[in-house]
Design an enzyme around this catalytic site. Structure first.
Site, short mmCIF file in Angstrom:
data_model
loop_
_atom_site.label_atom_id
_atom_site.label_comp_id
_atom_site.label_asym_id
_atom_site.label_seq_id
_atom_site.Cartn_x
_atom_site.Cartn_y
_atom_site.Cartn_z
CG ASP A 15 -2.72 -27.38 -2.75
OD1 ASP A 15 -2.55 -26.49 -3.59
OD2 ASP A 15 -1.94 -27.56 -1.80
CG ASP A 53 1.65 -29.14 -2.78
OD1 ASP A 53 2.11 -28.06 -2.34
OD2 ASP A 53 1.91 -30.25 -2.26
CG HIS A 88 2.82 -34.70 -1.83
ND1 HIS A 88 3.77 -34.72 -0.83
CD2 HIS A 88 2.41 -33.40 -1.92
CE1 HIS A 88 3.93 -33.51 -0.34
NE2 HIS A 88 3.12 -32.68 -0.98
CE LYS A 113 -0.18 -24.54 -2.20
NZ LYS A 113 0.34 -25.77 -1.60
CB CYS A 158 -2.58 -26.18 1.46
SG CYS A 158 -0.94 -26.94 1.28
C1 VGL Z 1 -0.55 -30.15 1.50
C2 VGL Z 1 0.82 -31.43 2.80
C3 VGL Z 1 1.84 -31.32 1.88
C4 VGL Z 1 -1.90 -29.52 1.32
C5 VGL Z 1 0.45 -30.00 0.57
O1 VGL Z 1 -2.29 -29.24 0.18
O2 VGL Z 1 -2.57 -29.31 2.34
N1 VGL Z 1 -0.35 -30.85 2.61
N2 VGL Z 1 1.65 -30.61 0.76
ZN ZN Z 2 3.15 -30.64 -0.74
#
Ligand code: VGL
Ligand code: ZN
Length: 204
Positions: A15, A53, A88, A113, A158
């Site tokens: 991510d 993400d 996001h 994902k 994540c």
């Molecule tokens: C993530 C919160 C929501 C991450 C992704 O990549 O850690 N955190 N979506």
């Molecule tokens: Zn997310």
């Protein structure tokens, strides 16, 4: 950082997207600073997989779709507790793109994902119901991978859940801490480190 790697090692880049970097919708403090180190680490691996993400608009993890709720509050979902986030990483949006300086050419597979509206997915291996698979375990096994090195954002979400699942799926698992940054909600970074160590993840 020199790492002794072999053909059965994989670098899992988690991510490293604009929304998790400075100016992004869910900016991880100092998140941009992982990019250069990850680029250098990439040169030491023959197998590199990244995650992205990748949420539809109106995803159920967004506080904006739960009236009366704010980002970082927790709610109960059918699959368990879920932290709510600002909108996001909307599919196709600039915030969902990889950081502009991240060297992506060597990525051999990109696992997206969080694309199912009713369920979030922190881990690169399983969605947050811990049952729905992304297919990554099978991919890595078929490629003969034995050890997974996790880097990226966010350490306490994540990266943590990806590393724990990698262990549970039987891979040796290393998290390179200097190539990760955390969001840190109420001690979540310390909790993540403890949880990862408890299931046999090596922190380096
Ligand atoms: C993530 C919160 C929501 C991450 C992704 O990549 O850690 N955190 N979506
Ligand atoms: Zn997310």
């Amino acid at each position: 950082m020199e790492i002794q790697t072999t053909d059965t090692d994989c670098l899992l880049v988690i991510d490293v997207q604009n929304d998790f970097c400075e100016g992004g919708a869910l900016a991880v403090p100092d998140g941009d600073n992982v990019v250069d180190l990850i680029n250098r680490l990439s040169e030491q691996f023959n197998t590199i997989v990244a995650t992205q993400d990748w949420h539809p608009k109106g995803h159920s993890s967004f506080a904006s779709v739960h009236p009366g709720h704010e980002p970082l509050q927790q709610i109960d979902m059918p699959y368990g507790p879920q932290t709510l986030w600002p909108d996001h990483c909307i599919q196709g949006s600039p915030g969902a793109q990889f950081h502009a300086n991240l060297q992506t050419d060597a990525f051999q597979n990109i696992i997206r994902k969080g694309f199912r509206a009713p369920i979030d997915s922190y881990s690169a291996f399983f969605e947050n119901d811990h049952t729905t698979t992304t297919g990554l375990s099978g991919y890595l096994r078929e490629r003969g991978i034995k050890r997974v090195f996790c880097v990226g954002l966010a350490l306490d979400f994540c990266v943590r859940f990806s590393a724990e699942d990698a262990r549970r799926e039987g891979f040796e698992t290393v998290v390179i801490e200097s190539a990760c940054r955390g969001i840190n909600i109420e001690g979540s970074v310390a909790a993540a480190i403890e949880a990862m160590q408890n299931v046999g993840v090596e922190l380096r």
